[in-house]
Design a protein around this motif. Structure first.
Motif, PDB file in Angstrom:
ATOM      1  N   GLN A  13       0.821  -1.171  -0.016  1.00  0.00           N
ATOM      2  CA  GLN A  13       0.071   0.056   0.070  1.00  0.00           C
ATOM      3  C   GLN A  13       0.984   1.432   0.025  1.00  0.00           C
ATOM      4  OE1 GLN A  13      -3.203   0.165   2.922  1.00  0.00           O
ATOM      5  NE2 GLN A  13      -3.314  -2.234   2.827  1.00  0.00           N
ATOM      6  N   PHE A  14       1.809   1.302   0.580  1.00  0.00           N
ATOM      7  CA  PHE A  14       2.948   2.612   0.855  1.00  0.00           C
ATOM      8  C   PHE A  14       3.626   2.492  -0.447  1.00  0.00           C
ATOM      9  CE2 PHE A  14       3.706   1.768   5.627  1.00  0.00           C
ATOM     10  CZ  PHE A  14       2.741   2.345   5.920  1.00  0.00           C
ATOM     11  N   THR A  15       3.955   1.487  -1.093  1.00  0.00           N
ATOM     12  CA  THR A  15       4.734   1.880  -2.644  1.00  0.00           C
ATOM     13  C   THR A  15       3.518   2.441  -3.548  1.00  0.00           C
ATOM     14  OG1 THR A  15       6.034  -0.148  -2.022  1.00  0.00           O
ATOM     15  CG2 THR A  15       5.882   0.574  -4.226  1.00  0.00           C
ATOM     16  N   ASP A  16       2.431   1.689  -3.519  1.00  0.00           N
ATOM     17  CA  ASP A  16       1.483   2.241  -4.500  1.00  0.00           C
ATOM     18  C   ASP A  16       1.105   3.676  -4.281  1.00  0.00           C
ATOM     19  OD1 ASP A  16       1.084  -0.457  -5.499  1.00  0.00           O
ATOM     20  OD2 ASP A  16      -0.698  -0.735  -4.627  1.00  0.00           O
ATOM     21  N   ALA A  17       0.953   4.110  -2.865  1.00  0.00           N
ATOM     22  CA  ALA A  17       0.450   5.447  -2.787  1.00  0.00           C
ATOM     23  C   ALA A  17       1.735   6.450  -2.715  1.00  0.00           C
ATOM     24  CB  ALA A  17       0.300   5.401  -1.103  1.00  0.00           C
ATOM     25  N   PHE A  18       2.993   5.860  -2.614  1.00  0.00           N
ATOM     26  CA  PHE A  18       4.212   6.931  -2.645  1.00  0.00           C
ATOM     27  C   PHE A  18       4.874   6.883  -3.878  1.00  0.00           C
ATOM     28  CE2 PHE A  18       3.580   6.318   2.118  1.00  0.00           C
ATOM     29  CZ  PHE A  18       2.969   7.617   2.237  1.00  0.00           C
TER      30      PHE A  18
END
Length: 87
Positions: A13-18
């Protein structure tokens, strides 16, 4: 004990968001334009749930800006969550 499934979900989720941020980023505000719902973007996995704003506040002492790429940012976020027993 770290829940590996929760960690993996949050990492994704962090990778997708950032990943859409304009790297290098020099502070948390540089990440906001990349977030789908701005600071209110919610990350949820297992029993863990928080917004990007809450994450920024809780991780302010574990992040080491600037970041040159999404992987180093996500690594520090996950490590910070572990240090604070949040995952």
């Amino acid at each position: 004990m770290v829940d590996e499934e929760t960690e993996a979900e949050l990492r994704e989720q962090f990778t997708d968001a950032f990943e859409g941020a304009d790297y290098p980023v020099s502070n948390p505000m540089d990440l906001v334009p990349a977030l789908p719902n701005g600071p209110g973007t919610r990350f949820e996995a297992g029993d863990v749930s928080f917004t990007a704003m809450e994450l920024s506040t809780k991780m302010s002492d574990t992040q080491d800006f600037p970041y040159d790429d999404v992987d180093s940012l996500v690594d520090d976020l996950v490590e910070g969550l572990k240090q604070k027993d949040m995952i």
